[in-house]
Design a protein around this motif. Structure first.
Motif: not given
Length: 332
Positions: A125-144
């Motif tokens: 999911a994170l790789q998709l955001l980076a590839r399609r939209f250029g996202v460089v950082r992700a804030v992870l939900p507090r469930v992991l």
């Protein structure tokens, strides 16, 4: 690791910067951010002045546009992105894929972060955001758990990972919450406020103070008992004849003990929750975490959590208690 601190208003921003934040995150005075409460957030003019002030002191400014527009009101979210780009924010924190696409197309040089509200907890999911939209950082939900954070950080590299280190916990499904909408008809996912203030009421009764949300009794406090803001997740209810916190006890996440592990996992930024809290809260938490991160950076092998740090954080924690939350799962 970067220390990312909350700024609910200009005074909080100043407190965070002066206490040692590397970056601050904030929102506009509308439904485009998930802390849309009266008295919080920034007008476009206030935002511009605050960005300039922080950046002059070497502190980055991230604007949270982390709610979800509906078909009839996308223009308000688009205007927020346009304002942010024009004012020179260092990054946008976005949740909605359509808004990511809009920002990527209109402002390709603008740095994009995936909000916790984006609900992305896997490397694909994170790789998709980076590839399609250029996202460089992700804030992870507090469930992991810690192990899961490590796996995601490793498999999603080089995308940066940011995690919550301190602050309130919420009953959320992968970062989103609709609970208060069952009482008010408005969800923080769209309107930006859990328990919107206009639905909150306080009533003095013979047996104490009653807190209500749109007429629903959320909690009852004795005359000398501290009263919290009425949210469904942290209300007290009668279940099987017992009155207590049926969904979630008031407690704060505190991961000081896990800081070396988070760094080893490859976590690039620690986020402090609390844009709706006080200036004193922001100053205290930022100071403690600045000391902790600096101590870990200076001598990783001898890092220890100081009792004074924990005592300072305990004073401002919900219910004066803290937890490692889902990071620690000793039963597994």
């Amino acid at each position: 690791m970067e220390l990312v601190c909350p700024a609910g208003n200009a005074a909080m921003l100043r407190a965070a910067v002066e206490a040692g934040a590397d970056a601050v995150y904030l929102g506009l005075k509308n439904a485009t951010n998930a802390r849309h409460f009266p008295g919080l957030n920034f007008s476009p003019d206030e935002l511009g002045a605050s960005i300039a002030w922080a950046q002059q002191r070497g502190v980055r400014v991230f604007l949270a546009i982390n709610t979800y527009p509906k078909e009839h009101n996308c223009s308000e979210w688009h205007r927020a992105i346009d304002h942010a780009a024009a004012l020179g924010v260092d990054a946008l924190i976005l949740a909605d894929l359509g808004l990511m696409a809009y920002a990527r197309e209109r402002f390709p040089e603008l740095r994009l972060h995936a909000s916790v509200q984006a609900s992305a907890t896997s490397a694909p999911a994170l790789q998709l955001l980076a590839r399609r939209f250029g996202v460089v950082r992700a804030v992870l939900p507090r469930v992991l758990s810690i192990d899961q954070v490590q796996q995601v950080a490793r498999d999603a590299a080089p995308l940066e990972i940011e995690v919550f280190g301190f602050g309130g916990l919420c009953i959320m499904v992968e970062g989103r919450c609709s609970l208060s909408s069952y009482a008010t008809g408005e969800a923080p996912n769209h309107q930006g406020a859990c328990s919107p203030a206009r639905f909150v009421s306080w009533e003095e009764k013979e047996n104490g103070l009653e807190a209500r949300l749109n007429g629903f009794l959320i909690d009852r406090y004795a005359p000398d008992e501290p009263a919290g803001y009425p949210t469904l997740c942290k209300g007290r209810f009668r279940v099987d004849g017992e009155i207590g916190y049926a969904l979630e006890s008031p407690t704060s996440l505190n991961t000081l003990d896990l800081l070396p592990q988070l760094k080893q996992c490859g976590v690039r930024a620690i986020k402090i929750e609390g844009r709706q809290r006080s200036v004193a809260y922001v100053r205290t938490v930022t100071q403690v975490w600045r000391r902790a991160i600096d101590a870990l950076t200076a001598n990783p092998e001898r890092y220890t959590v100081q009792t004074a740090w924990q005592n300072e954080l305990a004073r401002i924690s919900e219910g004066n208690q803290t937890t490692l939350g889902p990071y620690s799962r000793p039963w597994k």
